[in-house]
Design a protein around this motif. Structure first.
Motif, PDB file in Angstrom:
ATOM      1  N   PHE A 251       0.835  -1.195   0.000  1.00 21.05           N
ATOM      2  CA  PHE A 251       0.000   0.000   0.000  1.00 21.05           C
ATOM      3  C   PHE A 251       0.876   1.252   0.000  1.00 21.05           C
ATOM      4  N   ARG A 252       0.389   2.268  -0.688  1.00 25.31           N
ATOM      5  CA  ARG A 252       1.097   3.550  -0.650  1.00 25.31           C
ATOM      6  C   ARG A 252       0.692   4.365   0.580  1.00 25.31           C
ATOM      7  N   SER A 253      -0.518   4.148   1.070  1.00 26.37           N
ATOM      8  CA  SER A 253      -1.017   4.870   2.237  1.00 26.37           C
ATOM      9  C   SER A 253      -0.734   4.086   3.503  1.00 26.37           C
ATOM     10  N   ASP A 254      -0.151   4.765   4.501  1.00 29.00           N
ATOM     11  CA  ASP A 254       0.124   4.123   5.779  1.00 29.00           C
ATOM     12  C   ASP A 254      -1.187   3.770   6.489  1.00 29.00           C
ATOM     13  N   GLU A 255      -2.214   4.587   6.264  1.00 22.32           N
ATOM     14  CA  GLU A 255      -3.517   4.323   6.880  1.00 22.32           C
ATOM     15  C   GLU A 255      -4.126   3.038   6.336  1.00 22.32           C
ATOM     16  N   ASN A 256      -4.042   2.855   5.009  1.00 15.78           N
ATOM     17  CA  ASN A 256      -4.580   1.636   4.405  1.00 15.78           C
ATOM     18  C   ASN A 256      -3.798   0.405   4.859  1.00 15.78           C
ATOM     19  N   ALA A 257      -2.475   0.570   5.025  1.00 10.03           N
ATOM     20  CA  ALA A 257      -1.662  -0.543   5.493  1.00 10.03           C
ATOM     21  C   ALA A 257      -2.053  -0.942   6.908  1.00 10.03           C
ATOM     22  N   ASP A 258      -2.336   0.060   7.771  1.00  5.31           N
ATOM     23  CA  ASP A 258      -2.766  -0.243   9.147  1.00  5.31           C
ATOM     24  C   ASP A 258      -4.108  -0.967   9.152  1.00  5.31           C
ATOM     25  N   LYS A 259      -5.013  -0.554   8.268  1.00  4.14           N
ATOM     26  CA  LYS A 259      -6.323  -1.221   8.205  1.00  4.14           C
ATOM     27  C   LYS A 259      -6.160  -2.680   7.794  1.00  4.14           C
ATOM     28  N   ALA A 260      -5.269  -2.912   6.823  1.00  3.31           N
ATOM     29  CA  ALA A 260      -5.045  -4.287   6.371  1.00  3.31           C
ATOM     30  C   ALA A 260      -4.448  -5.137   7.494  1.00  3.31           C
ATOM     31  N   GLU A 272       1.970  -7.884  10.073  1.00  6.01           N
ATOM     32  CA  GLU A 272       2.723  -6.691  10.430  1.00  6.01           C
ATOM     33  C   GLU A 272       3.109  -5.929   9.168  1.00  6.01           C
ATOM     34  N   LYS A 273       3.487  -4.666   9.370  1.00  3.16           N
ATOM     35  CA  LYS A 273       3.959  -3.852   8.250  1.00  3.16           C
ATOM     36  C   LYS A 273       5.476  -3.976   8.137  1.00  3.16           C
ATOM     37  N   VAL A 284       2.474  -5.480   3.508  1.00  2.00           N
ATOM     38  CA  VAL A 284       1.757  -6.017   4.673  1.00  2.00           C
ATOM     39  C   VAL A 284       1.800  -7.535   4.590  1.00  2.00           C
ATOM     40  N   THR A 285       2.190  -8.189   5.684  1.00  2.00           N
ATOM     41  CA  THR A 285       2.402  -9.637   5.652  1.00  2.00           C
ATOM     42  C   THR A 285       1.257 -10.391   6.319  1.00  2.00           C
TER      43      THR A 285
END
Length: 315
Positions: A251-260, A272-273, A284-285
């Motif tokens: 993801f390019r967005s840190d927010e989207n990565a946190d949601k995932a 984890e990221k 994201v793993t």
């Protein structure tokens, strides 16, 4: 430009090679096998599959082309795009494109579905270098029918039947030699695999010991130059490194990565990221693993149950 040559070079080292705008060639490790009545012995190898849905540019192929042709990343990407355009045009005309040492792609049906047929001429598994398939001749068994022969002897005009005289039994001792040869070849293949795995493990352990010795040597040198060691310094304990990451997405967005990450953790994964890569994406793993075998097992399970596009990142 022979793009298939660069793809073939990368398949020796990576599990997945993506051609931007076209698809991804994915390899799976397969153990040694014995096929057919003629006893065809196949060494451990990589089996190639093609996924036309994975088209995002991960930079791997473009960097390899740029390095080999001594051009910039952008120029290499343009060359790849030209080759991909030609491939798609051929497939739209229902022509088959053949990629040397990789396989052939053809178009079938009214929906113009792409079908990939892998080539079995090249084994991309480095640990099986020099091991070719071996065909043992088929053992043919003959069925011998014994026909009893009766000999009639006349004594005092009275016929007497004599017991059947069996024919001489043929010698089939050569069959045991053929079976022994087949068994010897099979044991040799598996012995080589176990020996090779043992050597790799020993080399890995030696490298780890050398790294630890270097770290201890640097710590001793740093301690030697401290004149007044009045303050106790606590050295951080390095956690065990897990170099094999099973990627769910980037993801390019840190927010989207946190949601995932939160969604996967809620599903029971140790998600984890990872740090931002050179393309500005946050991987994201599903989880990280100590060994390749554990990562492969989990990847196969997730592909069958959840996400067919899950892929493996090796640090």
């Amino acid at each position: 430009m022979m793009l298939e040559k660069y793809i073939s070079d990368l398949l020796y080292r990576y599990q997945c090679v993506t051609v931007p705008g076209f698809g991804a060639f994915i390899t799976e490790n397969v153990s040694a096998q014995i096929n057919g009545s003629a006893a065809t012995f196949l060494p451990p190898r990589k089996v190639i599959t093609f996924n036309a849905n994975i088209k995002n540019n991960d930079g791997l192929l473009a960097n390899h082309v740029a390095s080999n042709e001594n051009v910039s990343f952008e120029v290499a990407l343009n060359k790849i795009q030209v080759e991909v355009t030609n491939w798609i045009a051929e497939l739209n005309q229902r022509n088959t494109i053949t990629l040397k040492n990789i396989g052939a792609i053809a178009t079938i049906g009214d929906e113009k579905t792409w079908v990939f047929e892998p080539s079995n001429t090249t084994n991309f598994l480095v640990s099986s270098f020099g091991l070719n398939q071996l065909v043992s001749p088929e053992i043919k068994r003959e069925v011998i029918v014994f026909e009893p022969k009766l000999t009639e002897v006349v004594i005092e005009n009275e016929p007497i039947s004599i017991a059947p005289i069996p024919e001489i039994k043929r010698d089939y001792s050569y069959l045991k030699y053929a079976a022994s040869f087949a068994l010897f070849v099979t044991v040799g293949l598996f012995s080589y695999k176990f020996y090779n795995d043992d050597q790799v493990a020993k080399q890995t352990l030696l490298v780890q010991k050398n790294v630890q010795n270097k770290v201890h040597e640097q710590i001793q040198q740093a301690t030697f130059f401290i004149e007044t060691p009045n303050v106790a310094v606590e050295l951080p304990i390095t956690e065990e490194k897990l170099p094999y990451h099973l990627i769910a997405g980037a993801f390019r967005s840190d927010e989207n990565a946190d949601k995932a990450v939160n969604l996967l953790v809620a599903q029971g994964y140790k998600s984890e990221k990872l740090p931002i890569n050179k393309y500005g994406l946050i991987p994201v793993t599903y989880g990280s693993f100590k060994s390749l075998e554990e990562a492969q097992v989990e990847k196969q399970k997730i592909r069958q149950e959840t996400n067919t596009d899950a892929w493996l990142l090796i640090e």
